[in-house]
Scaffold this motif. Structure first.
Motif, PDB file in Angstrom:
ATOM      1  N   ASN A  87     144.564  43.376 -76.778  1.00  0.00           N
ATOM      2  CA  ASN A  87     144.159  44.776 -76.891  1.00  0.00           C
ATOM      3  C   ASN A  87     142.760  45.004 -76.332  1.00  0.00           C
ATOM      4  OD1 ASN A  87     146.557  45.572 -78.086  1.00  0.00           O
ATOM      5  ND2 ASN A  87     145.799  45.272 -80.174  1.00  0.00           N
ATOM      6  N   TYR A  88     141.876  44.037 -76.578  1.00  0.00           N
ATOM      7  CA  TYR A  88     140.505  44.154 -76.084  1.00  0.00           C
ATOM      8  C   TYR A  88     140.494  44.154 -74.553  1.00  0.00           C
ATOM      9  CZ  TYR A  88     135.426  43.468 -76.032  1.00  0.00           C
ATOM     10  OH  TYR A  88     134.086  43.626 -75.842  1.00  0.00           O
ATOM     11  N   PHE A  92     138.088  55.275 -79.755  1.00  0.00           N
ATOM     12  CA  PHE A  92     138.648  54.055 -80.346  1.00  0.00           C
ATOM     13  C   PHE A  92     138.149  53.872 -81.778  1.00  0.00           C
ATOM     14  CE2 PHE A  92     138.828  52.264 -75.810  1.00  0.00           C
ATOM     15  CZ  PHE A  92     140.138  52.677 -75.653  1.00  0.00           C
ATOM     16  N   LYS A 132     140.467  53.962 -85.166  1.00  0.00           N
ATOM     17  CA  LYS A 132     140.469  52.801 -86.055  1.00  0.00           C
ATOM     18  C   LYS A 132     140.162  53.213 -87.505  1.00  0.00           C
ATOM     19  CE  LYS A 132     138.700  48.084 -86.391  1.00  0.00           C
ATOM     20  NZ  LYS A 132     137.802  47.066 -85.802  1.00  0.00           N
ATOM     21  N   TYR A 164     132.697  55.741 -70.757  1.00  0.00           N
ATOM     22  CA  TYR A 164     132.497  54.538 -71.579  1.00  0.00           C
ATOM     23  C   TYR A 164     132.096  54.923 -73.003  1.00  0.00           C
ATOM     24  CZ  TYR A 164     130.332  50.288 -73.417  1.00  0.00           C
ATOM     25  OH  TYR A 164     129.994  49.214 -74.212  1.00  0.00           O
ATOM     26  N   GLY A 207     141.518  48.738 -68.549  1.00  0.00           N
ATOM     27  CA  GLY A 207     141.864  50.155 -68.437  1.00  0.00           C
ATOM     28  C   GLY A 207     140.653  50.976 -68.049  1.00  0.00           C
ATOM     29  N   PHE A 208     139.522  50.688 -68.687  1.00  0.00           N
ATOM     30  CA  PHE A 208     138.281  51.394 -68.361  1.00  0.00           C
ATOM     31  C   PHE A 208     137.865  51.153 -66.912  1.00  0.00           C
ATOM     32  CE2 PHE A 208     133.662  50.902 -67.866  1.00  0.00           C
ATOM     33  CZ  PHE A 208     133.267  52.225 -68.058  1.00  0.00           C
ATOM     34  N   LYS A 213     141.654  47.419 -73.097  1.00  0.00           N
ATOM     35  CA  LYS A 213     140.583  48.425 -73.124  1.00  0.00           C
ATOM     36  C   LYS A 213     139.670  48.274 -71.917  1.00  0.00           C
ATOM     37  CE  LYS A 213     140.102  48.867 -78.159  1.00  0.00           C
ATOM     38  NZ  LYS A 213     139.172  48.621 -79.295  1.00  0.00           N
ATOM     39  N   SER A 223     135.096  56.987 -74.737  1.00  0.00           N
ATOM     40  CA  SER A 223     136.265  56.159 -75.044  1.00  0.00           C
ATOM     41  C   SER A 223     135.997  55.251 -76.244  1.00  0.00           C
ATOM     42  CB  SER A 223     136.667  55.321 -73.823  1.00  0.00           C
ATOM     43  OG  SER A 223     135.623  54.443 -73.431  1.00  0.00           O
ATOM     44  N   ASN A 224     134.797  54.710 -76.348  1.00  0.00           N
ATOM     45  CA  ASN A 224     134.462  53.875 -77.500  1.00  0.00           C
ATOM     46  C   ASN A 224     134.423  54.685 -78.784  1.00  0.00           C
ATOM     47  OD1 ASN A 224     133.797  50.907 -76.954  1.00  0.00           O
ATOM     48  ND2 ASN A 224     132.730  51.895 -75.264  1.00  0.00           N
ATOM     49  N   PHE A 235     133.005  47.978 -76.641  1.00  0.00           N
ATOM     50  CA  PHE A 235     133.434  46.796 -75.904  1.00  0.00           C
ATOM     51  C   PHE A 235     132.441  46.421 -74.813  1.00  0.00           C
ATOM     52  CE2 PHE A 235     135.770  50.394 -73.935  1.00  0.00           C
ATOM     53  CZ  PHE A 235     135.357  50.284 -72.617  1.00  0.00           C
ATOM     54  N   SER A 268     130.771  41.210 -78.117  1.00  0.00           N
ATOM     55  CA  SER A 268     130.949  42.662 -78.021  1.00  0.00           C
ATOM     56  C   SER A 268     129.728  43.300 -78.667  1.00  0.00           C
ATOM     57  CB  SER A 268     132.248  43.113 -78.705  1.00  0.00           C
ATOM     58  OG  SER A 268     132.231  42.739 -80.068  1.00  0.00           O
TER      59      SER A 268
END
Length: 239
Positions: free
Chosen positions: A188-189, A232, A236, A225, A195-196, A192, A228-229, A177, A121
């Motif tokens: 979960n990864y 996230f 977190k 992209y 989903g993207f 993501k 969304s990152n 990601f 990643s």
């Protein structure tokens, strides 16, 4: 002579070649061809690594060449596209600031080469994502078909701010990601990433069905992209 071991480096060289020609077209304000050449460079960038793994043709020179090619295709080219479009519409001297994107892309690639944490990643915005975001934006703006987008970037300072933000994201420690799922087993990864990809496909279909140019779909996907990152990352931090 073992020709097979030279195949990945040849593909990487094609990435570099596309980037160089793309810069020339960008300076001539031919943003269509510079955008297409960046897409071609991205394809070559994908297949050089794939071929190296498939043929087991890894080499130190290949690693260094890949970074040099990426800095031209995904650093210099998008920076020149930003500069060229801004300089043709606004003050040329101020537009030089856009070129910092190339400098920070080089820093990003240098950090990536020595950072063992980024094997599956990313920490910071990947240079191809930054480049494709920029190039699709400039090409879409040059078409003058998306009124809202042209309005947002009606000021020269919007390009300067964009270059600065992308430069900071490139060298940041923000987790982002990768679209390669091979190195991750985390549920979960994968959610993501899938989903993207699904949302990107839906948005692309909607944009094209509305009669808008497909380059706008590329811009929207990479904008999503990045955003969304960032979302996230903020979630977190607080949860």
């Amino acid at each position: 002579m073992n020709i097979v071991k030279h195949i990945p480096n040849t593909i990487t060289s094609m990435n570099l070649f596309c980037g160089i020609i793309g810069v020339i077209f960008a300076l001539e304000h031919n943003f269509e061809y510079s955008f297409y050449l960046m897409l071609a460079a991205a394809v070559f960038d994908f297949f050089d690594g794939l071929s190296a793994r498939a043929l087991k043709a890894y080499s130190n020179i290949g690693k260094e060449l890949d970074s040099l090619a990426d800095d031209v295709s995904f650093g210099v080219l998008p920076a020149v596209m930003l500069y060229s479009y801004s300089a043709s519409n606004f003050n040329r001297n101020i537009s030089y600031i856009c070129l910092i994107l190339a400098v920070f892309t080089a820093l990003r690639l240098a950090k990536f080469n020595i950072d063992e944490r980024q094997s599956s990643s990313f920490l910071g915005l990947p240079s191809p994502a930054s480049a494709l975001f920029c190039s699709s934006l400039i090409y879409s703006l040059s078409l003058h078909t998306t009124t809202n987008l042209n309005y947002i970037f009606s000021s020269q300072y919007s390009f300067i701010i964009l270059a600065i933000i992308l430069s900071l994201l490139l060298v940041s420690e923000i987790p982002m990601f990768s679209l390669k799922l091979g190195g991750h087993s985390s549920r979960n990864y994968k959610i993501k990433v899938y989903g993207f990809l699904i949302i990107s496909a839906i948005l692309s279909i909607v944009i094209i069905s509305l009669g808008l140019h497909w380059s706008l779909a590329v811009f929207v996907c990479f904008f999503m992209y990045i955003v969304s990152n960032l979302i996230f990352y903020v979630i977190k931090l607080f949860y």
